[in-house]
Write a protein that holds these residues in place. Structure first.
Motif, PDB file in Angstrom:
ATOM      1  N   ARG A  91     -30.927 -29.379  -6.892  1.00 26.56           N
ATOM      2  CA  ARG A  91     -29.672 -30.115  -6.761  1.00 26.56           C
ATOM      3  C   ARG A  91     -30.005 -31.582  -6.519  1.00 26.56           C
ATOM      4  O   ARG A  91     -31.026 -31.907  -5.915  1.00 26.56           O
ATOM      5  CB  ARG A  91     -28.822 -29.555  -5.625  1.00 26.56           C
ATOM      6  CG  ARG A  91     -28.228 -28.199  -5.952  1.00 26.56           C
ATOM      7  CD  ARG A  91     -27.198 -27.757  -4.936  1.00 26.56           C
ATOM      8  NE  ARG A  91     -27.801 -27.256  -3.710  1.00 26.56           N
ATOM      9  CZ  ARG A  91     -27.228 -26.365  -2.896  1.00 26.56           C
ATOM     10  NH1 ARG A  91     -26.047 -25.867  -3.194  1.00 26.56           N
ATOM     11  NH2 ARG A  91     -27.827 -25.977  -1.801  1.00 26.56           N
ATOM     12  N   THR A  92     -29.140 -32.476  -6.977  1.00 25.97           N
ATOM     13  CA  THR A  92     -29.436 -33.914  -6.903  1.00 25.97           C
ATOM     14  C   THR A  92     -29.074 -34.521  -5.554  1.00 25.97           C
ATOM     15  O   THR A  92     -29.803 -35.362  -5.033  1.00 25.97           O
ATOM     16  CB  THR A  92     -28.687 -34.661  -8.021  1.00 25.97           C
ATOM     17  OG1 THR A  92     -27.295 -34.343  -7.947  1.00 25.97           O
ATOM     18  CG2 THR A  92     -29.226 -34.271  -9.387  1.00 25.97           C
ATOM     19  N   THR A  93     -27.968 -34.096  -4.970  1.00 30.79           N
ATOM     20  CA  THR A  93     -27.489 -34.747  -3.735  1.00 30.79           C
ATOM     21  C   THR A  93     -27.634 -33.863  -2.509  1.00 30.79           C
ATOM     22  O   THR A  93     -27.334 -34.302  -1.409  1.00 30.79           O
ATOM     23  CB  THR A  93     -26.010 -35.149  -3.889  1.00 30.79           C
ATOM     24  OG1 THR A  93     -25.230 -33.988  -4.170  1.00 30.79           O
ATOM     25  CG2 THR A  93     -25.835 -36.158  -5.025  1.00 30.79           C
ATOM     26  N   ARG A  94     -28.067 -32.635  -2.661  1.00 37.05           N
ATOM     27  CA  ARG A  94     -28.223 -31.708  -1.545  1.00 37.05           C
ATOM     28  C   ARG A  94     -29.572 -31.013  -1.695  1.00 37.05           C
ATOM     29  O   ARG A  94     -30.189 -31.072  -2.768  1.00 37.05           O
ATOM     30  CB  ARG A  94     -27.085 -30.680  -1.556  1.00 37.05           C
ATOM     31  CG  ARG A  94     -25.696 -31.298  -1.405  1.00 37.05           C
ATOM     32  CD  ARG A  94     -24.612 -30.284  -1.697  1.00 37.05           C
ATOM     33  NE  ARG A  94     -24.690 -29.122  -0.813  1.00 37.05           N
ATOM     34  CZ  ARG A  94     -23.963 -28.020  -0.976  1.00 37.05           C
ATOM     35  NH1 ARG A  94     -23.117 -27.929  -1.991  1.00 37.05           N
ATOM     36  NH2 ARG A  94     -24.073 -27.023  -0.124  1.00 37.05           N
ATOM     37  N   PRO A  95     -30.047 -30.329  -0.663  1.00 37.93           N
ATOM     38  CA  PRO A  95     -31.298 -29.583  -0.805  1.00 37.93           C
ATOM     39  C   PRO A  95     -31.215 -28.557  -1.928  1.00 37.93           C
ATOM     40  O   PRO A  95     -30.141 -28.019  -2.234  1.00 37.93           O
ATOM     41  CB  PRO A  95     -31.454 -28.896   0.557  1.00 37.93           C
ATOM     42  CG  PRO A  95     -30.660 -29.733   1.507  1.00 37.93           C
ATOM     43  CD  PRO A  95     -29.501 -30.258   0.708  1.00 37.93           C
ATOM     44  N   ASP A  96     -32.347 -28.298  -2.565  1.00 36.50           N
ATOM     45  CA  ASP A  96     -32.376 -27.309  -3.641  1.00 36.50           C
ATOM     46  C   ASP A  96     -31.864 -25.966  -3.142  1.00 36.50           C
ATOM     47  O   ASP A  96     -32.078 -25.588  -1.986  1.00 36.50           O
ATOM     48  CB  ASP A  96     -33.803 -27.128  -4.155  1.00 36.50           C
ATOM     49  CG  ASP A  96     -34.351 -28.386  -4.819  1.00 36.50           C
ATOM     50  OD1 ASP A  96     -33.556 -29.310  -5.059  1.00 36.50           O
ATOM     51  OD2 ASP A  96     -35.563 -28.429  -5.088  1.00 36.50           O
ATOM     52  N   ALA A  97     -31.160 -25.258  -4.035  1.00 35.28           N
ATOM     53  CA  ALA A  97     -30.693 -23.906  -3.703  1.00 35.28           C
ATOM     54  C   ALA A  97     -31.823 -22.920  -3.958  1.00 35.28           C
ATOM     55  O   ALA A  97     -32.451 -22.946  -5.022  1.00 35.28           O
ATOM     56  CB  ALA A  97     -29.485 -23.551  -4.556  1.00 35.28           C
ATOM     57  N   ARG A  98     -32.087 -22.062  -3.000  1.00 31.40           N
ATOM     58  CA  ARG A  98     -33.099 -21.023  -3.149  1.00 31.40           C
ATOM     59  C   ARG A  98     -32.418 -19.670  -2.928  1.00 31.40           C
ATOM     60  O   ARG A  98     -31.867 -19.425  -1.863  1.00 31.40           O
ATOM     61  CB  ARG A  98     -34.253 -21.241  -2.178  1.00 31.40           C
ATOM     62  CG  ARG A  98     -35.111 -22.438  -2.572  1.00 31.40           C
ATOM     63  CD  ARG A  98     -36.335 -22.598  -1.690  1.00 31.40           C
ATOM     64  NE  ARG A  98     -37.253 -23.572  -2.254  1.00 31.40           N
ATOM     65  CZ  ARG A  98     -37.130 -24.897  -2.113  1.00 31.40           C
ATOM     66  NH1 ARG A  98     -36.129 -25.386  -1.400  1.00 31.40           N
ATOM     67  NH2 ARG A  98     -37.997 -25.715  -2.676  1.00 31.40           N
ATOM     68  N   ILE A  99     -32.476 -18.833  -3.937  1.00 33.58           N
ATOM     69  CA  ILE A  99     -31.734 -17.578  -3.933  1.00 33.58           C
ATOM     70  C   ILE A  99     -32.724 -16.428  -4.072  1.00 33.58           C
ATOM     71  O   ILE A  99     -33.485 -16.365  -5.044  1.00 33.58           O
ATOM     72  CB  ILE A  99     -30.717 -17.545  -5.091  1.00 33.58           C
ATOM     73  CG1 ILE A  99     -29.724 -18.715  -4.931  1.00 33.58           C
ATOM     74  CG2 ILE A  99     -29.982 -16.218  -5.141  1.00 33.58           C
ATOM     75  CD1 ILE A  99     -28.990 -19.065  -6.182  1.00 33.58           C
ATOM     76  N   ARG A 100     -32.719 -15.527  -3.076  1.00 35.08           N
ATOM     77  CA  ARG A 100     -33.632 -14.399  -3.105  1.00 35.08           C
ATOM     78  C   ARG A 100     -32.974 -13.225  -3.823  1.00 35.08           C
ATOM     79  O   ARG A 100     -31.861 -12.807  -3.487  1.00 35.08           O
ATOM     80  CB  ARG A 100     -34.033 -13.995  -1.687  1.00 35.08           C
ATOM     81  CG  ARG A 100     -35.091 -12.890  -1.636  1.00 35.08           C
ATOM     82  CD  ARG A 100     -35.659 -12.710  -0.242  1.00 35.08           C
ATOM     83  NE  ARG A 100     -36.335 -13.918   0.231  1.00 35.08           N
ATOM     84  CZ  ARG A 100     -37.579 -14.253  -0.111  1.00 35.08           C
ATOM     85  NH1 ARG A 100     -38.259 -13.504  -0.967  1.00 35.08           N
ATOM     86  NH2 ARG A 100     -38.116 -15.341   0.387  1.00 35.08           N
ATOM     87  N   LEU A 101     -33.661 -12.705  -4.829  1.00 32.73           N
ATOM     88  CA  LEU A 101     -33.198 -11.542  -5.572  1.00 32.73           C
ATOM     89  C   LEU A 101     -34.187 -10.406  -5.336  1.00 32.73           C
ATOM     90  O   LEU A 101     -35.406 -10.594  -5.476  1.00 32.73           O
ATOM     91  CB  LEU A 101     -33.099 -11.863  -7.068  1.00 32.73           C
ATOM     92  CG  LEU A 101     -32.103 -12.968  -7.447  1.00 32.73           C
ATOM     93  CD1 LEU A 101     -32.249 -13.334  -8.917  1.00 32.73           C
ATOM     94  CD2 LEU A 101     -30.676 -12.531  -7.147  1.00 32.73           C
ATOM     95  N   LEU A 102     -33.665  -9.256  -4.988  1.00 28.60           N
ATOM     96  CA  LEU A 102     -34.506  -8.107  -4.636  1.00 28.60           C
ATOM     97  C   LEU A 102     -34.512  -7.070  -5.745  1.00 28.60           C
ATOM     98  O   LEU A 102     -33.490  -6.872  -6.439  1.00 28.60           O
ATOM     99  CB  LEU A 102     -34.011  -7.468  -3.336  1.00 28.60           C
ATOM    100  CG  LEU A 102     -33.935  -8.392  -2.119  1.00 28.60           C
ATOM    101  CD1 LEU A 102     -33.379  -7.635  -0.924  1.00 28.60           C
ATOM    102  CD2 LEU A 102     -35.303  -8.995  -1.800  1.00 28.60           C
ATOM    103  N   ALA A 103     -35.637  -6.413  -5.916  1.00 30.17           N
ATOM    104  CA  ALA A 103     -35.740  -5.338  -6.901  1.00 30.17           C
ATOM    105  C   ALA A 103     -34.638  -4.303  -6.660  1.00 30.17           C
ATOM    106  O   ALA A 103     -34.385  -3.907  -5.519  1.00 30.17           O
ATOM    107  CB  ALA A 103     -37.116  -4.680  -6.814  1.00 30.17           C
TER     108      ALA A 103
END
Length: 332
Positions: free
Chosen positions: A272-284
């Motif tokens: 993201r440009t103006t906020r912290p990067d989004a980190r999304i955890r996806l589980l098996a």
């Protein structure tokens, strides 16, 4: 076409399909939802458009083949019922194979505006149509038709606006959204307007699931391409090898549910440009919904359209009643 006057082709209308930051927010919100999902409009980059065109040519995927046959058989009656000088607005024009059938059916069409999110395919098709029909005023519009957009000015000699919405794309809307969208089409058609729309009909599970799980694996590639598109457009880092295509028919909901199954844990980053990067955890074992495709019976869909302000003019189906093409006109 019969005796249409020659007009100078208008320049292609161009609009921003979707603001990048809005799209980024939509993708992140969808993935973080309790039922992770992605907007199906992201299927249609250039590669996605090519893959979908390939899907329509498979033996398993009957809707395109059957709808095309219905239009071919009904085209004389369609032309008679719509009369001369119709201005055709097509939503989701794609490769335009069905468009040529409709334009051949109409007497002296006043103009044609194809609308699609796939800019490359849209402008290639418009250029090809201008070469083959130099008398027809063709004004393409690159837009997401599920969002507000502005049509080019209606041609002066147009006697009615005809919205053409083939392919049963209406099935990709949730039922309340489908009603809202049909109401927006009625407003777009205006007084004396008409809607020609294709609708996939309810049928046995085996036929439906086979259509969305073709043996060639083209639908699987099409489904996975949505992640590749997000990686390119939003600089995300989905590992495509960690996902598997899955499509099944939900009989209670009356819809095909297309998903991407997560086969191993991963942490996806979306900058993201103006906020912290989004980190999304996806589980098996998790899945991401990429498309719902609702199926209707003819009475269900006619009631939906009537609620939106249309009245049925005619209905055409194939001999096995797999698919329907409706012609609706303004109820007022």
């Amino acid at each position: 076409m019969k005796g249409a006057s020659r007009t100078r082709p208008a320049r292609a209308a161009r609009v921003a399909v979707t603001d990048l930051e809005s799209l980024r927010s939509e993708v992140i919100a969808g993935l973080m939802d309790s039922t992770p999902h992605l907007p199906c409009k992201l299927f249609y980059d250039q590669r996605g458009a090519e893959l979908f065109d390939a899907i329509t040519r498979t033996e398993a995927y009957y809707p395109t083949r059957v709808e095309t046959g219905i239009l071919e058989r009904a085209k004389l009656e369609i032309g008679e019922r719509l009369g001369p000088h119709a201005y055709v607005v097509e939503l989701g024009s794609g490769s335009g194979r069905k468009t040529t059938i409709l334009l051949d059916a109409l007497e002296q069409p006043a103009g044609y505006t194809p609308i699609d999110v796939s800019q490359e395919q849209l402008f290639r098709f418009a250029a090809r149509l201008r070469r083959s029909r130099p008398q027809l005023q063709v004004r393409p519009l690159c837009a997401d038709y599920t969002q507000p957009f502005e049509l080019p000015p209606r041609p002066p000699r147009a006697e009615r606006t005809l919205c053409f919405f083939p392919g049963s794309t209406i099935g990709n809307f949730e039922p309340l959204d489908a009603l809202r969208f049909l109401r927006s089409l009625r407003a777009l058609c205006g007084r004396n307007g008409a809607l020609l729309i294709g609708v996939d009909l309810k049928k046995d599970r085996a036929t439906l699931e086979h259509a969305y799980n073709d043996p060639e694996g083209i639908t699987a590639a099409f489904n996975l391409n949505i992640l590749a598109h997000i990686n390119r457009k939003l600089s995300a880092d989905f590992e495509l090898s960690a996902f598997r295509h899955h499509a099944m028919y939900n009989d209670c909901a009356g819809r095909i549910e297309m998903r991407l199954m997560v086969t191993r844990d991963q942490l996806v980053t979306i900058p993201r440009t103006t906020r912290p990067d989004a980190r999304i955890r996806l589980l098996a074992g998790q899945s991401i919904v990429t498309e719902h495709s609702y199926k209707y019976d003819t009475q269900e869909f006619e009631c939906l359209a009537m609620t939106a302000g249309f009245q049925r003019e005619q209905l055409w189906t194939d001999s096995e009643r797999q698919f329907a093409v409706f012609l609706f006109k303004d109820k007022d």
